[in-house]
Design a protein around this motif. Structure first.
Motif, mmCIF file in Angstrom:
data_model
loop_
_atom_site.group_PDB
_atom_site.id
_atom_site.type_symbol
_atom_site.label_atom_id
_atom_site.label_comp_id
_atom_site.label_asym_id
_atom_site.label_seq_id
_atom_site.Cartn_x
_atom_site.Cartn_y
_atom_site.Cartn_z
ATOM 1 N N ASN A 109 0.802 -1.217 0.000
ATOM 2 C CA ASN A 109 0.000 0.000 0.000
ATOM 3 C C ASN A 109 0.834 1.267 0.000
ATOM 4 N N LYS A 110 2.056 1.168 0.511
ATOM 5 C CA LYS A 110 2.989 2.303 0.566
ATOM 6 C C LYS A 110 2.604 3.368 1.585
ATOM 7 N N VAL A 111 1.454 3.231 2.224
ATOM 8 C CA VAL A 111 1.005 4.243 3.166
ATOM 9 C C VAL A 111 0.227 3.558 4.270
ATOM 10 N N GLY A 112 0.372 4.072 5.487
ATOM 11 C CA GLY A 112 -0.330 3.454 6.601
ATOM 12 C C GLY A 112 -0.425 4.375 7.798
ATOM 13 N N LEU A 113 -1.202 3.928 8.770
ATOM 14 C CA LEU A 113 -1.413 4.662 10.017
ATOM 15 C C LEU A 113 -1.312 3.666 11.159
ATOM 16 N N LYS A 114 -0.589 4.047 12.198
ATOM 17 C CA LYS A 114 -0.328 3.112 13.295
ATOM 18 C C LYS A 114 -0.711 3.721 14.637
ATOM 19 N N GLY A 115 -1.502 2.970 15.396
ATOM 20 C CA GLY A 115 -1.798 3.342 16.767
ATOM 21 C C GLY A 115 -0.678 2.885 17.684
ATOM 22 N N PRO A 116 -0.798 3.142 18.975
ATOM 23 C CA PRO A 116 0.261 2.755 19.921
ATOM 24 C C PRO A 116 0.370 1.237 20.049
ATOM 25 N N MET A 117 1.587 0.764 20.102
ATOM 26 C CA MET A 117 1.848 -0.663 20.259
ATOM 27 C C MET A 117 2.712 -0.888 21.487
ATOM 28 N N ALA A 118 2.379 -1.892 22.271
ATOM 29 C CA ALA A 118 3.118 -2.180 23.498
ATOM 30 C C ALA A 118 3.867 -3.494 23.348
ATOM 31 N N THR A 119 5.163 -3.476 23.686
ATOM 32 C CA THR A 119 5.979 -4.690 23.699
ATOM 33 C C THR A 119 6.218 -5.090 25.155
ATOM 34 N N PRO A 120 5.977 -6.344 25.526
ATOM 35 C CA PRO A 120 6.240 -6.774 26.904
ATOM 36 C C PRO A 120 7.689 -6.496 27.301
ATOM 37 N N GLY A 299 11.742 3.350 -0.779
ATOM 38 C CA GLY A 299 10.727 2.829 -1.675
ATOM 39 C C GLY A 299 9.421 3.579 -1.624
ATOM 40 N N GLY A 300 9.403 4.749 -0.991
ATOM 41 C CA GLY A 300 8.199 5.568 -0.977
ATOM 42 C C GLY A 300 7.228 5.268 0.133
ATOM 43 N N ILE A 301 7.631 4.507 1.133
ATOM 44 C CA ILE A 301 6.717 4.162 2.228
ATOM 45 C C ILE A 301 6.595 5.312 3.219
ATOM 46 N N ALA A 302 5.362 5.574 3.636
ATOM 47 C CA ALA A 302 5.105 6.558 4.694
ATOM 48 C C ALA A 302 4.156 5.920 5.709
ATOM 49 N N LEU A 303 4.606 5.846 6.952
ATOM 50 C CA LEU A 303 3.789 5.260 8.012
ATOM 51 C C LEU A 303 3.609 6.304 9.108
ATOM 52 N N ALA A 304 2.439 6.930 9.127
ATOM 53 C CA ALA A 304 2.124 7.920 10.160
ATOM 54 C C ALA A 304 1.752 7.184 11.440
ATOM 55 N N GLU A 305 1.976 7.839 12.575
ATOM 56 C CA GLU A 305 1.717 7.147 13.831
ATOM 57 C C GLU A 305 1.448 8.118 14.974
ATOM 58 N N ALA A 306 0.719 7.628 15.960
ATOM 59 C CA ALA A 306 0.628 8.316 17.243
ATOM 60 C C ALA A 306 1.807 7.835 18.081
ATOM 61 N N VAL A 307 2.541 8.769 18.660
ATOM 62 C CA VAL A 307 3.779 8.396 19.349
ATOM 63 C C VAL A 307 3.602 8.217 20.853
ATOM 64 N N HIS A 308 2.377 8.436 21.340
ATOM 65 C CA HIS A 308 2.154 8.225 22.772
ATOM 66 C C HIS A 308 2.010 6.738 23.067
ATOM 67 N N LEU A 325 -3.375 10.792 16.940
ATOM 68 C CA LEU A 325 -3.589 9.883 15.812
ATOM 69 C C LEU A 325 -4.347 10.584 14.691
ATOM 70 N N LEU A 326 -5.271 11.466 15.044
ATOM 71 C CA LEU A 326 -5.994 12.219 14.025
ATOM 72 C C LEU A 326 -5.070 13.160 13.257
ATOM 73 N N LEU A 327 -4.207 13.887 13.973
ATOM 74 C CA LEU A 327 -3.272 14.784 13.295
ATOM 75 C C LEU A 327 -2.261 14.011 12.464
ATOM 76 N N SER A 328 -1.869 12.841 12.955
ATOM 77 C CA SER A 328 -0.975 11.997 12.156
ATOM 78 C C SER A 328 -1.697 11.513 10.901
ATOM 79 N N ALA A 329 -2.988 11.197 11.035
ATOM 80 C CA ALA A 329 -3.779 10.800 9.873
ATOM 81 C C ALA A 329 -3.895 11.942 8.872
ATOM 82 N N VAL A 330 -3.937 13.168 9.371
ATOM 83 C CA VAL A 330 -3.957 14.334 8.487
ATOM 84 C C VAL A 330 -2.670 14.401 7.667
ATOM 85 N N THR A 331 -1.533 14.111 8.316
ATOM 86 C CA THR A 331 -0.274 14.102 7.557
ATOM 87 C C THR A 331 -0.304 13.016 6.483
#
Length: 380
Positions: A109-120, A299-308, A325-331
């Motif tokens: 897709n080359k484009v995406g949006l990511k919410g917060p992810m937790a690693t144990p 390769g042109g990938i852009a992955l916007a994300e919420a950093v909290h 996440l909304l402002l990141s989605a705007v980007t």
């Protein structure tokens, strides 16, 4: 008027972020608004929709991702989400809870949006964010920090951007036990990665009228690693004589930012320093809940994300703030050149916050996630 001014500023910031690919690939154009990408890979087959990967994430992630989907639906954004969730078991192909199929989705897709992810913590699992950066070659994290009209903080004139090298440094993931009770972590700095992120920083500084690039380091102690990073920055700086270049030790940089953030314009730095400084800058404007972010890959990938963080303590309680996440989605929308949609959503977010009637608890209000989202939709 305030929201109109900020919209102009944010669009400029989006353009600045979009220079990431330009630095690594001269054929690419603007950073969030025009990546070197193929729309055929993102267009949903048989329709005019653009397919984008969505990682709702953990904790509050699904709730704020739902807010994004509701706002996008209300604004009639032509996006078809391809959702992927963190798995329950380790995928041996990625050595993490992220599946190979989810990574392939972003590549396609080359484009995406990511919410917060937790690693144990301390469980021996590969970091989910590290997996994304490594597997997708997300070499730069770009985070603009700017004061929002109508939301009062200690600082009224913050307008800077942090550029963080995203693939190596202390986050290379190379640790081992030397003997019992003694562990060692390797810090990796390479010429290739350092030149790439430095070239990007200077390229967009020139393209967007920025006057200064500050390289943040600790070369007085880590002479080899940070020394190489600075050497690469100096090499690139010579090609941009019109841009003022300076080098600032990381601890002094923190003090200067707190005293007077207006002293800085563009900051470029290795991985760990970028992690620290970008969060510090977010604190200057009200916190991570107001801060957009985007990762730029080859390769042109852009992955916007919420950093909290994933905020498991309030997960499922309808209390989360979806602004970041909304402002990141705007980007992400600006990257897709959907500027009218981006402006409409951005104005609604800023007007809702400035009005003050509907704010979540972290912004000093008492509104639920649902009410805050509905207020944004009502402002569109």
């Amino acid at each position: 008027m305030g929201s109109q001014i900020l919209r102009h500023v944010l669009r400029g910031r989006a353009g600045e972020i979009s220079s990431a690919l330009s630095a690594a690939n001269p054929s690419s154009t603007r950073f969030l608004s025009r990546f070197d990408r193929s729309f055929s890979s993102s267009a949903a087959s048989g329709s005019n929709l653009i397919r984008a990967t969505l990682f709702p994430g953990d904790g509050i992630g699904p709730e704020i991702a739902e807010s994004v989907k509701q706002v996008f639906n209300a604004a009639e954004v032509p996006i078809e989400w391809e959702e992927h969730y963190v798995g329950q078991d380790i995928d041996p192909r990625t050595q993490s809870f992220l599946t190979w199929e989810s990574l392939e989705s972003v590549r396609q897709n080359k484009v995406g949006l990511k919410g917060p992810m937790a690693t144990p913590i301390g469980k021996g699992h590969r970091s989910l964010n590290l997996t994304l950066r490594k597997e997708l070659s997300l070499y730069a994290n770009v985070r603009p920090c700017y004061s929002l009209p109508g939301y009062k903080t200690l600082y009224d004139d913050v307008n800077l951007i942090t550029i963080r090298e995203n693939t190596e440094g202390e986050y290379s993931g190379l640790e081992h036990q030397v003997v019992r009770g003694v562990v060692e972590s390797l810090k990796i700095i390479t010429r290739q990665a350092s030149l790439r992120v430095a070239e990007y920083a200077f390229h967009y500084a020139k393209a967007h009228g920025r006057e200064r690039v500050s390289a943040i380091h600790k070369a007085n102690i880590m002479q080899k690693t940070d020394g190489l990073f600075l050497k690469c920055c100096r090499e690139v700086a010579e090609k941009y004589p019109e841009i003022k270049y300076e080098e600032v030790v990381i601890d002094n940089c923190c003090m200067m930012l707190v005293k007077n953030p207006a002293l800085f314009d563009v900051l470029v730095m290795p991985n760990l320093y970028g992690d620290i400084i970008s969060d510090l800058c977010a604190g200057l404007i009200g916190g991570l809940g107001l801060t957009p972010s985007c990762n730029i890959g080859e390769g042109g990938i852009a992955l916007a994300e919420a950093v909290h963080g994933s905020a498991p303590d309030i997960a499922g309680k309808n209390l989360a703030n979806p602004t970041a996440l909304l402002l990141s989605a705007v980007t992400m929308l600006r990257h897709l050149e959907l500027h009218d949609k981006a402006d409409r959503i951005q104005d609604a977010i800023l007007n809702t916050i400035a009005e003050g009637k509907y704010r979540t608890a972290d912004l000093g209000g008492s509104s639920s996630t649902t009410d805050f989202t509905k207020a944004i939709i009502d402002h569109m």
